[in-house]
Design a protein around this motif. Sequence first.
Motif, PDB file in Angstrom:
ATOM      1  N   ASP A   1       0.834  -1.209   0.000  1.00 58.08           N
ATOM      2  CA  ASP A   1       0.000   0.000   0.000  1.00 58.08           C
ATOM      3  C   ASP A   1       0.866   1.255   0.000  1.00 58.08           C
ATOM      4  O   ASP A   1       0.594   2.210  -0.734  1.00 58.08           O
ATOM      5  CB  ASP A   1      -0.928   0.019   1.219  1.00 58.08           C
ATOM      6  N   ARG A   2       1.907   1.262   0.836  1.00 58.18           N
ATOM      7  CA  ARG A   2       2.778   2.443   0.906  1.00 58.18           C
ATOM      8  C   ARG A   2       3.547   2.626  -0.397  1.00 58.18           C
ATOM      9  O   ARG A   2       3.677   3.753  -0.897  1.00 58.18           O
ATOM     10  CB  ARG A   2       3.734   2.345   2.090  1.00 58.18           C
ATOM     11  N   LEU A   3       4.051   1.540  -0.962  1.00 57.15           N
ATOM     12  CA  LEU A   3       4.745   1.644  -2.242  1.00 57.15           C
ATOM     13  C   LEU A   3       3.825   2.204  -3.328  1.00 57.15           C
ATOM     14  O   LEU A   3       4.238   3.060  -4.109  1.00 57.15           O
ATOM     15  CB  LEU A   3       5.268   0.279  -2.683  1.00 57.15           C
ATOM     16  N   ARG A   4       2.589   1.717  -3.373  1.00 59.49           N
ATOM     17  CA  ARG A   4       1.640   2.198  -4.382  1.00 59.49           C
ATOM     18  C   ARG A   4       1.354   3.688  -4.223  1.00 59.49           C
ATOM     19  O   ARG A   4       1.220   4.414  -5.196  1.00 59.49           O
ATOM     20  CB  ARG A   4       0.323   1.426  -4.290  1.00 59.49           C
ATOM     21  N   SER A   5       1.243   4.136  -2.975  1.00 63.06           N
ATOM     22  CA  SER A   5       0.846   5.527  -2.735  1.00 63.06           C
ATOM     23  C   SER A   5       1.950   6.534  -3.044  1.00 63.06           C
ATOM     24  O   SER A   5       1.660   7.689  -3.328  1.00 63.06           O
ATOM     25  CB  SER A   5       0.377   5.701  -1.294  1.00 63.06           C
ATOM     26  N   LEU A   6       3.200   6.112  -2.994  1.00 59.61           N
ATOM     27  CA  LEU A   6       4.307   7.036  -3.242  1.00 59.61           C
ATOM     28  C   LEU A   6       4.454   7.347  -4.725  1.00 59.61           C
ATOM     29  O   LEU A   6       4.485   6.426  -5.550  1.00 59.61           O
ATOM     30  CB  LEU A   6       5.631   6.419  -2.769  1.00 59.61           C
ATOM     31  N   PRO A   7       4.585   8.615  -5.088  1.00 59.75           N
ATOM     32  CA  PRO A   7       4.937   8.937  -6.469  1.00 59.75           C
ATOM     33  C   PRO A   7       6.338   8.391  -6.760  1.00 59.75           C
ATOM     34  O   PRO A   7       7.239   8.507  -5.935  1.00 59.75           O
ATOM     35  CB  PRO A   7       4.932  10.459  -6.516  1.00 59.75           C
ATOM     36  N   LYS A   8       6.492   7.763  -7.935  1.00 60.76           N
ATOM     37  CA  LYS A   8       7.779   7.194  -8.321  1.00 60.76           C
ATOM     38  C   LYS A   8       8.475   8.121  -9.311  1.00 60.76           C
ATOM     39  O   LYS A   8       7.846   8.651 -10.220  1.00 60.76           O
ATOM     40  CB  LYS A   8       7.609   5.831  -8.983  1.00 60.76           C
ATOM     41  N   LEU A   9       9.773   8.266  -9.124  1.00 59.89           N
ATOM     42  CA  LEU A   9      10.632   8.959 -10.071  1.00 59.89           C
ATOM     43  C   LEU A   9      11.487   7.882 -10.719  1.00 59.89           C
ATOM     44  O   LEU A   9      12.201   7.153 -10.029  1.00 59.89           O
ATOM     45  CB  LEU A   9      11.534   9.972  -9.359  1.00 59.89           C
ATOM     46  N   VAL A  10      11.420   7.770 -12.032  1.00 57.76           N
ATOM     47  CA  VAL A  10      12.121   6.708 -12.738  1.00 57.76           C
ATOM     48  C   VAL A  10      13.222   7.309 -13.592  1.00 57.76           C
ATOM     49  O   VAL A  10      12.963   8.163 -14.449  1.00 57.76           O
ATOM     50  CB  VAL A  10      11.158   5.875 -13.607  1.00 57.76           C
ATOM     51  N   ALA A  11      14.448   6.869 -13.346  1.00 57.33           N
ATOM     52  CA  ALA A  11      15.601   7.287 -14.141  1.00 57.33           C
ATOM     53  C   ALA A  11      15.793   6.256 -15.243  1.00 57.33           C
ATOM     54  O   ALA A  11      16.056   5.082 -14.960  1.00 57.33           O
ATOM     55  CB  ALA A  11      16.844   7.376 -13.269  1.00 57.33           C
ATOM     56  N   SER A  12      15.608   6.664 -16.480  1.00 57.51           N
ATOM     57  CA  SER A  12      15.749   5.739 -17.598  1.00 57.51           C
ATOM     58  C   SER A  12      16.058   6.506 -18.868  1.00 57.51           C
ATOM     59  O   SER A  12      15.504   7.582 -19.095  1.00 57.51           O
ATOM     60  CB  SER A  12      14.457   4.942 -17.792  1.00 57.51           C
ATOM     61  N   THR A  13      16.919   5.927 -19.680  1.00 54.64           N
ATOM     62  CA  THR A  13      17.186   6.502 -21.000  1.00 54.64           C
ATOM     63  C   THR A  13      16.463   5.718 -22.081  1.00 54.64           C
ATOM     64  O   THR A  13      16.525   6.081 -23.254  1.00 54.64           O
ATOM     65  CB  THR A  13      18.700   6.506 -21.298  1.00 54.64           C
ATOM     66  N   THR A  14      15.766   4.635 -21.697  1.00 60.88           N
ATOM     67  CA  THR A  14      15.102   3.800 -22.694  1.00 60.88           C
ATOM     68  C   THR A  14      13.579   3.851 -22.621  1.00 60.88           C
ATOM     69  O   THR A  14      12.917   3.590 -23.619  1.00 60.88           O
ATOM     70  CB  THR A  14      15.556   2.331 -22.561  1.00 60.88           C
ATOM     71  N   LEU A  15      12.999   4.169 -21.474  1.00 63.90           N
ATOM     72  CA  LEU A  15      11.546   4.264 -21.362  1.00 63.90           C
ATOM     73  C   LEU A  15      11.051   5.578 -21.962  1.00 63.90           C
ATOM     74  O   LEU A  15      11.732   6.603 -21.871  1.00 63.90           O
ATOM     75  CB  LEU A  15      11.105   4.195 -19.898  1.00 63.90           C
ATOM     76  N   THR A  16       9.864   5.522 -22.556  1.00 66.55           N
ATOM     77  CA  THR A  16       9.240   6.730 -23.098  1.00 66.55           C
ATOM     78  C   THR A  16       7.756   6.691 -22.779  1.00 66.55           C
ATOM     79  O   THR A  16       7.202   5.646 -22.442  1.00 66.55           O
ATOM     80  CB  THR A  16       9.422   6.820 -24.628  1.00 66.55           C
ATOM     81  N   GLY A  17       7.125   7.826 -22.895  1.00 64.08           N
ATOM     82  CA  GLY A  17       5.676   7.898 -22.718  1.00 64.08           C
ATOM     83  C   GLY A  17       5.249   7.876 -21.271  1.00 64.08           C
ATOM     84  O   GLY A  17       6.041   8.069 -20.351  1.00 64.08           O
ATOM     85  N   GLU A  18       3.954   7.650 -21.102  1.00 64.62           N
ATOM     86  CA  GLU A  18       3.360   7.626 -19.767  1.00 64.62           C
ATOM     87  C   GLU A  18       3.679   6.314 -19.063  1.00 64.62           C
ATOM     88  O   GLU A  18       3.687   5.262 -19.686  1.00 64.62           O
ATOM     89  CB  GLU A  18       1.840   7.802 -19.873  1.00 64.62           C
ATOM     90  N   LEU A  19       3.919   6.414 -17.773  1.00 67.32           N
ATOM     91  CA  LEU A  19       4.196   5.229 -16.965  1.00 67.32           C
ATOM     92  C   LEU A  19       2.995   4.934 -16.070  1.00 67.32           C
ATOM     93  O   LEU A  19       2.210   5.818 -15.758  1.00 67.32           O
ATOM     94  CB  LEU A  19       5.446   5.449 -16.103  1.00 67.32           C
ATOM     95  N   THR A  20       2.893   3.700 -15.645  1.00 61.76           N
ATOM     96  CA  THR A  20       1.853   3.290 -14.713  1.00 61.76           C
ATOM     97  C   THR A  20       2.417   3.309 -13.292  1.00 61.76           C
ATOM     98  O   THR A  20       3.559   3.701 -13.072  1.00 61.76           O
ATOM     99  CB  THR A  20       1.360   1.864 -15.047  1.00 61.76           C
ATOM    100  N   TRP A  21       1.632   2.857 -12.333  1.00 57.43           N
ATOM    101  CA  TRP A  21       2.052   2.660 -10.946  1.00 57.43           C
ATOM    102  C   TRP A  21       2.470   3.985 -10.282  1.00 57.43           C
ATOM    103  O   TRP A  21       3.413   4.043  -9.539  1.00 57.43           O
ATOM    104  CB  TRP A  21       3.153   1.591 -10.870  1.00 57.43           C
ATOM    105  N   ASN A  22       1.745   5.050 -10.628  1.00 52.68           N
ATOM    106  CA  ASN A  22       2.002   6.350 -10.001  1.00 52.68           C
ATOM    107  C   ASN A  22       3.441   6.812 -10.257  1.00 52.68           C
ATOM    108  O   ASN A  22       4.102   7.333  -9.363  1.00 52.68           O
ATOM    109  CB  ASN A  22       1.700   6.266  -8.500  1.00 52.68           C
ATOM    110  N   ALA A  23       3.939   6.575 -11.465  1.00 53.22           N
ATOM    111  CA  ALA A  23       5.338   6.856 -11.787  1.00 53.22           C
ATOM    112  C   ALA A  23       5.459   7.871 -12.906  1.00 53.22           C
ATOM    113  O   ALA A  23       4.579   7.990 -13.752  1.00 53.22           O
ATOM    114  CB  ALA A  23       6.049   5.564 -12.191  1.00 53.22           C
ATOM    115  N   SER A  24       6.572   8.590 -12.899  1.00 52.54           N
ATOM    116  CA  SER A  24       6.896   9.504 -13.984  1.00 52.54           C
ATOM    117  C   SER A  24       8.392   9.437 -14.255  1.00 52.54           C
ATOM    118  O   SER A  24       9.198   9.194 -13.356  1.00 52.54           O
ATOM    119  CB  SER A  24       6.472  10.934 -13.650  1.00 52.54           C
ATOM    120  N   LEU A  25       8.732   9.654 -15.518  1.00 51.55           N
ATOM    121  CA  LEU A  25      10.136   9.663 -15.922  1.00 51.55           C
ATOM    122  C   LEU A  25      10.808  10.957 -15.495  1.00 51.55           C
ATOM    123  O   LEU A  25      10.204  12.036 -15.574  1.00 51.55           O
ATOM    124  CB  LEU A  25      10.252   9.544 -17.440  1.00 51.55           C
TER     125      LEU A  25
END
Length: 186
Positions: free
Chosen positions: A76-100
Amino acid sequence: MRKITASTLMTLDGVVEDPSGLSGTAFGGWASPYFDAEAVQRSIEKLSGCDYFLCGRRTYEMFSAAWADAPGPYADRLRSLPKLVASTTLTGELTWNASLLKGDAVTALKQIKQEPGGDIMMYGNPTLLRALLNNGLVDQLDIALHPLVLGAGAKLFPDGAPRTELTLEAQSQLPSGVMLLTYTTA
């Protein structure tokens, strides 16, 4: 100013690769027998003081698949936290409350650290951790040192890593024998 805490699970021989077994390596899952109720509770407490969860692409993909629908307070706590994802290969919208992180991850994190708010917790990705340490962005390094030697797997600090001086701020032991070590950077 926000603080970045990097948290990792490590064996006595320095291996940090695939502690949960989600990567599917032959030696993966080595930390799972040690993830008892006390370890879960401490993890939830650490996450409760954070505004963001930082990870690389592989950790994001593995964690979102494993924890997106999992039951319990840790999930539950992991889901609720906004995620910051460091990636040079991912593009577009992310799921799981995440952003690039936009552009260079180090530059983006320098800016986010300057903003008011709660801290940033980082799991996994030794490559990202080394980049953050090299740029003075890690304020605290939490190592859960497991009483286990694997003899194989990616290490937290491979040969050739730059010298990094740390100060031991706290230490404790779980009933499982795992040592919890908290370091701050100079």
